[in-house]
Design a protein around this motif. Structure first.
Motif, PDB file in Angstrom:
ATOM      1  N   TYR B  90      13.181  -4.805 -25.035  1.00 61.68           N
ATOM      2  CA  TYR B  90      12.814  -3.433 -25.374  1.00 61.68           C
ATOM      3  C   TYR B  90      11.832  -2.881 -24.358  1.00 61.68           C
ATOM      4  CZ  TYR B  90      10.542   0.322 -28.038  1.00 61.68           C
ATOM      5  OH  TYR B  90      10.007   1.512 -28.451  1.00 61.68           O
ATOM      6  N   ALA B  91      10.813  -3.703 -24.006  1.00 59.96           N
ATOM      7  CA  ALA B  91       9.773  -3.237 -23.086  1.00 59.96           C
ATOM      8  C   ALA B  91      10.349  -2.986 -21.700  1.00 59.96           C
ATOM      9  CB  ALA B  91       8.638  -4.256 -23.020  1.00 59.96           C
ATOM     10  N   THR B  92      11.245  -3.896 -21.211  1.00 61.11           N
ATOM     11  CA  THR B  92      11.830  -3.656 -19.879  1.00 61.11           C
ATOM     12  C   THR B  92      12.682  -2.397 -19.909  1.00 61.11           C
ATOM     13  OG1 THR B  92      13.281  -5.461 -20.532  1.00 61.11           O
ATOM     14  CG2 THR B  92      11.881  -5.847 -18.630  1.00 61.11           C
ATOM     15  N   GLY B  93      13.410  -2.197 -21.013  1.00 61.57           N
ATOM     16  CA  GLY B  93      14.195  -0.974 -21.157  1.00 61.57           C
ATOM     17  C   GLY B  93      13.304   0.253 -21.064  1.00 61.57           C
ATOM     18  N   LEU B  94      12.176   0.215 -21.779  1.00 59.33           N
ATOM     19  CA  LEU B  94      11.248   1.349 -21.774  1.00 59.33           C
ATOM     20  C   LEU B  94      10.752   1.633 -20.368  1.00 59.33           C
ATOM     21  CD1 LEU B  94       8.787   1.138 -24.787  1.00 59.33           C
ATOM     22  CD2 LEU B  94      10.555   2.823 -24.320  1.00 59.33           C
ATOM     23  N   LEU B  95      10.430   0.546 -19.627  1.00 53.92           N
ATOM     24  CA  LEU B  95       9.912   0.733 -18.275  1.00 53.92           C
ATOM     25  C   LEU B  95      10.940   1.443 -17.393  1.00 53.92           C
ATOM     26  CD1 LEU B  95       7.927  -2.515 -17.464  1.00 53.92           C
ATOM     27  CD2 LEU B  95       7.074  -0.200 -17.864  1.00 53.92           C
ATOM     28  N   GLN B  96      12.221   1.188 -17.692  1.00 52.49           N
ATOM     29  CA  GLN B  96      13.269   1.870 -16.925  1.00 52.49           C
ATOM     30  C   GLN B  96      13.608   3.222 -17.532  1.00 52.49           C
ATOM     31  OE1 GLN B  96      16.146  -1.174 -17.425  1.00 52.49           O
ATOM     32  NE2 GLN B  96      15.316  -2.492 -15.819  1.00 52.49           N
ATOM     33  N   GLY B  97      12.821   3.624 -18.512  1.00 55.64           N
ATOM     34  CA  GLY B  97      13.046   4.928 -19.124  1.00 55.64           C
ATOM     35  C   GLY B  97      14.211   4.935 -20.099  1.00 55.64           C
ATOM     36  N   ASN B  98      14.570   3.748 -20.603  1.00 54.02           N
ATOM     37  CA  ASN B  98      15.721   3.657 -21.489  1.00 54.02           C
ATOM     38  C   ASN B  98      15.268   3.307 -22.902  1.00 54.02           C
ATOM     39  OD1 ASN B  98      18.108   3.194 -22.752  1.00 54.02           O
ATOM     40  ND2 ASN B  98      18.635   1.354 -21.576  1.00 54.02           N
ATOM     41  N   LEU B  99      15.468   4.214 -23.836  1.00 52.78           N
ATOM     42  CA  LEU B  99      15.027   3.977 -25.209  1.00 52.78           C
ATOM     43  C   LEU B  99      16.080   3.217 -26.011  1.00 52.78           C
ATOM     44  CD1 LEU B  99      13.479   7.463 -25.974  1.00 52.78           C
ATOM     45  CD2 LEU B  99      12.220   5.320 -25.950  1.00 52.78           C
ATOM     46  N   GLY B 100      17.234   2.965 -25.423  1.00 53.81           N
ATOM     47  CA  GLY B 100      18.274   2.223 -26.127  1.00 53.81           C
ATOM     48  C   GLY B 100      19.271   3.149 -26.798  1.00 53.81           C
ATOM     49  N   ASN B 101      20.228   2.535 -27.504  1.00 48.03           N
ATOM     50  CA  ASN B 101      21.240   3.309 -28.216  1.00 48.03           C
ATOM     51  C   ASN B 101      21.071   3.153 -29.714  1.00 48.03           C
ATOM     52  OD1 ASN B 101      22.187   3.567 -25.588  1.00 48.03           O
ATOM     53  ND2 ASN B 101      24.303   3.686 -26.287  1.00 48.03           N
ATOM     54  N   SER B 102      21.541   4.144 -30.432  1.00 47.03           N
ATOM     55  CA  SER B 102      21.438   4.097 -31.886  1.00 47.03           C
ATOM     56  C   SER B 102      22.297   2.965 -32.441  1.00 47.03           C
ATOM     57  CB  SER B 102      21.894   5.442 -32.440  1.00 47.03           C
ATOM     58  OG  SER B 102      22.318   5.316 -33.759  1.00 47.03           O
ATOM     59  N   PHE B 103      21.823   2.278 -33.483  1.00 45.39           N
ATOM     60  CA  PHE B 103      22.645   1.271 -34.154  1.00 45.39           C
ATOM     61  C   PHE B 103      23.799   1.947 -34.881  1.00 45.39           C
ATOM     62  CE2 PHE B 103      19.253  -2.272 -34.924  1.00 45.39           C
ATOM     63  CZ  PHE B 103      19.253  -2.536 -33.565  1.00 45.39           C
ATOM     64  N   GLN B 104      23.470   3.069 -35.520  1.00 44.99           N
ATOM     65  CA  GLN B 104      24.414   3.748 -36.388  1.00 44.99           C
ATOM     66  C   GLN B 104      25.550   4.383 -35.590  1.00 44.99           C
ATOM     67  OE1 GLN B 104      23.775   3.712 -39.680  1.00 44.99           O
ATOM     68  NE2 GLN B 104      25.520   4.913 -40.355  1.00 44.99           N
ATOM     69  N   HIS B 105      25.196   5.084 -34.522  1.00 44.50           N
ATOM     70  CA  HIS B 105      26.203   5.729 -33.666  1.00 44.50           C
ATOM     71  C   HIS B 105      26.004   5.206 -32.259  1.00 44.50           C
ATOM     72  CE1 HIS B 105      26.689   8.478 -37.011  1.00 44.50           C
ATOM     73  NE2 HIS B 105      25.377   8.672 -36.995  1.00 44.50           N
ATOM     74  N   PRO B 106      26.598   4.031 -31.945  1.00 40.31           N
ATOM     75  CA  PRO B 106      26.296   3.361 -30.672  1.00 40.31           C
ATOM     76  C   PRO B 106      26.562   4.236 -29.451  1.00 40.31           C
ATOM     77  CG  PRO B 106      27.575   1.946 -32.120  1.00 40.31           C
ATOM     78  CD  PRO B 106      27.550   3.290 -32.752  1.00 40.31           C
ATOM     79  N   ALA B 107      27.403   5.277 -29.611  1.00 40.80           N
ATOM     80  CA  ALA B 107      27.697   6.112 -28.449  1.00 40.80           C
ATOM     81  C   ALA B 107      26.515   7.013 -28.098  1.00 40.80           C
ATOM     82  CB  ALA B 107      28.941   6.956 -28.719  1.00 40.80           C
ATOM     83  N   ASN B 108      25.637   7.282 -29.097  1.00 46.97           N
ATOM     84  CA  ASN B 108      24.525   8.194 -28.840  1.00 46.97           C
ATOM     85  C   ASN B 108      23.292   7.435 -28.367  1.00 46.97           C
ATOM     86  OD1 ASN B 108      26.260  10.026 -29.850  1.00 46.97           O
ATOM     87  ND2 ASN B 108      25.101  10.457 -31.719  1.00 46.97           N
ATOM     88  N   THR B 109      22.679   7.945 -27.315  1.00 45.31           N
ATOM     89  CA  THR B 109      21.419   7.333 -26.917  1.00 45.31           C
ATOM     90  C   THR B 109      20.318   7.862 -27.816  1.00 45.31           C
ATOM     91  OG1 THR B 109      20.917   9.097 -25.359  1.00 45.31           O
ATOM     92  CG2 THR B 109      22.120   7.195 -24.500  1.00 45.31           C
ATOM     93  N   VAL B 110      19.295   7.019 -28.000  1.00 43.33           N
ATOM     94  CA  VAL B 110      18.145   7.432 -28.797  1.00 43.33           C
ATOM     95  C   VAL B 110      17.526   8.687 -28.194  1.00 43.33           C
ATOM     96  CG1 VAL B 110      15.838   6.758 -29.526  1.00 43.33           C
ATOM     97  CG2 VAL B 110      17.695   5.104 -29.592  1.00 43.33           C
ATOM     98  N   ALA B 111      17.486   8.705 -26.853  1.00 42.11           N
ATOM     99  CA  ALA B 111      16.870   9.848 -26.174  1.00 42.11           C
ATOM    100  C   ALA B 111      17.543  11.155 -26.573  1.00 42.11           C
ATOM    101  CB  ALA B 111      16.937   9.649 -24.667  1.00 42.11           C
ATOM    102  N   SER B 112      18.878  11.135 -26.661  1.00 45.63           N
ATOM    103  CA  SER B 112      19.560  12.398 -26.981  1.00 45.63           C
ATOM    104  C   SER B 112      19.316  12.786 -28.443  1.00 45.63           C
ATOM    105  CB  SER B 112      21.056  12.277 -26.710  1.00 45.63           C
ATOM    106  OG  SER B 112      21.655  11.415 -27.660  1.00 45.63           O
ATOM    107  N   ILE B 113      19.299  11.780 -29.345  1.00 45.53           N
ATOM    108  CA  ILE B 113      19.031  12.086 -30.753  1.00 45.53           C
ATOM    109  C   ILE B 113      17.655  12.704 -30.898  1.00 45.53           C
ATOM    110  CG2 ILE B 113      18.638  11.045 -33.025  1.00 45.53           C
ATOM    111  CD1 ILE B 113      20.775   9.006 -32.367  1.00 45.53           C
TER     112      ILE B 113
END
Lengths: 297, 333
Positions: B90-113
């Motif tokens: 999670y922390a390495t993802g954050l450092l790259q500016g990536n908040l991950g994807n939603s569990f519920q709708h895997p196609a949506n990134t957390v950032a867009s939600i």
């Protein structure tokens, strides 16, 4: 806040004295009114559900009957009497508010007191944790925690969800007390009287609890009243977020939230419980305002 | 730094002017970073230890999905790894500016939600701040300057009412009167574009302002009362300066500091109030995203929202603190 400004009229002149006395009397009346509101509501919350012949779950008349002599606050969409439901709900709301605030105040204040006697590094850790907790938007913390603890019956005998809300409010509310008591205790610690106590050989526990602690009580109580205002509104709103007391037990916010869709047809099932939350809040606000340090100085 | 809560003895100044300026900015800045990191770490571990198993919720709770399927889903979501490893990911993802994807709708990134919801919430908070500052500063200065104590007291009592009123009740009453009764604004909902959406924001913003205005008003009233008693203000009044001019020229600027401070302190409550009011009016903001995410145990979305709102509160607090230190050098501590 700032002590830079003195009274414009030299203290001691008759005019200043009368003005000041008038002000204090007024504040005392205000505090009394606040106290009477809370006490009267608390009494009503306890007596009405017990004394009334119908219970909060009885279906007593047609659904959505408007307020009348028979049903003072009308009935809801199932035909349950809103008067009885409101007062039974109020008991849960007020109980939750009082218990949670008291726990947060006592716990937070004790932590602050102890922190005052920790080495600087320990103090810094506690300060930063306090800041971090305060940075969480209150609501996010409460929703998250209440959802996590959920409708499990944590303490048997209490309505489902009550313990979760209480724990969430305590976790969200303790930091200001720690901050407040820590900063005040650090100042008090340097007072001559406390230094004298230390020179006399009193241990830190004795100094903390019989010298510094009591001096902080008014500050803590005043802040608790202030926080009760916000907490009253919060507890009354949690149901809108889908957390809170589980339905068979009435709760003021829950009554508002479940009847909001009926607003165009019937205002009483949602507005009346809201007004009770408002009156509770005003009572606390009157007490908070008249005990705030600035006014009593 | 702020652990030094002991007020330094009056008049004692440490360091040069420039170094004090640096300390005024650096202190709050470092503190903000530490607090944001703490928020991130605490959220991550709390969510994963307190909340249930998202895999079970995603598959459909009690439908009796086979343990194998649940286990497979856990692996897919990365929940089978030990907590420290999950945290590192999670922390390495954050450092790259990536908040991950939603569990519920895997196609949506957390950032867009979050971006969708945050737009609505920030518009609401912004409009609320605008209304509350105008009303709060105006009424506060008026209360301080008026010759009729009755008006001052009426404003004070009304502000108590505003403070105590739950946002949900104010919302309900406004919907009942202004929307359903008067038909002035829509009772709730959200449109497609911006000039249109504005009408959906008005009532919610007024609702939240019922609470924020008194807070600003009281801070202004208190400071203005103090300033009016200072010798320079009495001297100006004695010279024959009109009350209006005195208030606008000399008192109002002195209130900027307290207003900033009180807004800083109230931010986290402001966001909270906005979230509740959003739900009352059915606005698709952060509040709705949060309740949906908590309901479906969508960990990445919950983490993202908490981190974002926490960071916003921290940063705005920091700005408020730096600004009040620069505006009023007496606040240096």
């Amino acid at each position: 806040m700032t002590d830079i400004v003195g009274p414009s009229i030299p203290a001691g002149t008759p005019q200043a004295a009368t003005a000041r006395r008038g002000h204090t009397v007024y504040l005392r009346v205000e505090r009394l009114v606040g106290l009477v509101i809370e006490a009267a509501l608390a009494l009503a919350f306890i007596i009405v559900p017990v004394a009334s012949p119908i219970s909060s779950s009885d279906i007593t008349s047609l659904p959505l009957a408007p307020p009348s002599a028979e049903h003072l606050f009308g009935t809801d969409q199932l035909g349950r009497d809103i008067f009885v439901r409101t007062f039974e709900a109020g008991r849960i709301d007020l109980g939750l508010i009082l218990v949670s605030i008291a726990a947060a105040a006592v716990g937070g204040a004790l932590l602050g007191l102890f922190a005052a006697y920790l080495p600087p590094i320990g103090r810094m850790v506690i300060s930063r944790v306090t800041d971090a907790t305060m940075a969480f938007p209150y609501i996010v913390l409460v929703i998250g925690l209440a959802a996590a603890l959920g409708n499990r019956e944590l303490i048997s005998g209490l309505p489902r969800g009550a313990a979760a809300i209480s724990i969430a409010v305590v976790i969200a509310c303790w930091p200001p007390y720690t901050r407040l008591t820590l900063s005040r205790a650090l100042v008090l610690r340097e007072r001559d009287s406390i230094i004298a106590a230390r020179v006399l050989g009193y241990g830190p526990m004795r100094i903390l609890f019989s010298h510094i602690g009591p001096a902080l009580v008014p500050t803590v109580v005043s802040y608790a009243a202030t926080q009760a205002v916000a907490t009253t509104a919060l507890v009354g709103s949690l149901a809108f977020l889908g957390v809170g007391i589980a339905p068979p037990t009435p709760e003021l916010g829950q009554m508002m939230a479940e009847n909001i869709a009926l607003l165009p047809v019937a205002w009483w099932p949602s507005i009346i419980p809201g007004v009770v939350v408002l009156i509770l809040g005003v009572g606390f606000a009157l007490m908070a305002d008249s005990t705030s340090e600035r006014n009593t100085r | 730094m702020s652990t030094a809560v002991l007020p330094s003895p009056a008049g004692r100044r440490i360091g040069t002017r420039a170094s004090r300026r640096v300390a005024a900015i650096g202190g709050p800045f470092l503190q903000a970073i530490v607090v944001t990191l703490l928020v991130m770490v605490i959220t991550f571990f709390l969510i994963r230890t307190l909340l249930g198993d998202p895999a079970v919720v995603l598959i459909g709770g009690n439908t009796g999905a086979s343990p194998e399927r649940i286990a497979a889903l856990r692996t897919q979501l990365g929940l089978d790894k030990p907590l420290p490893v999950q945290f590192l990911d999670y922390a390495t993802g954050l450092l790259q500016g990536n908040l991950g994807n939603s569990f519920q709708h895997p196609a949506n990134t957390v950032a867009s939600i979050i971006a969708n919801g945050a737009g609505v919430t920030f518009a609401l908070v912004g409009l609320t701040l605008l209304i509350s500052c105008l009303a709060g500063i105006g009424l506060g200065l008026f209360a301080a300057g008026t010759n009729w104590p009755v008006l001052d007291n009426i404003i004070r009592v009304l502000s108590l009412l505003g403070l105590a009123a739950p946002g949900a009740l104010v919302g309900l009453v406004l919907i009942l009167t202004a929307a359903l009764g008067g038909g002035l604004f829509p009772a709730g909902g959200w449109g497609n574009g911006y000039p249109e959406n504005f009408q959906y924001l008005v009532l919610p913003a007024i609702t939240v302002s019922f609470w924020l205005t008194p807070i600003i008003l009281r801070a202004v009233r208190e400071r203005a009362g103090d300033v009016l008693q200072e010798p320079f203000a009495e001297a100006a009044a004695a010279r024959g300066m009109s009350m209006t001019r005195l208030i606008l020229r000399h008192v109002a600027p002195n209130c900027a500091g307290p207003v900033l401070t009180i807004i800083g302190v109230s931010l986290s409550y402001l966001v909270s109030g906005a979230v509740i009011v959003e739900i009352v009016y059915g606005l698709p903001g952060i509040g709705r995203a949060m309740t949906t995410a908590v309901g479906s145990l969508d960990f990445p979305v919950i983490q993202g929202i908490v981190l974002l709102t926490g960071a916003v509160v921290v940063v705005l607090n920091m700005i408020a603190e730096i600004a009040s230190r620069i505006i009023d050098p007496r606040v240096g501590r």
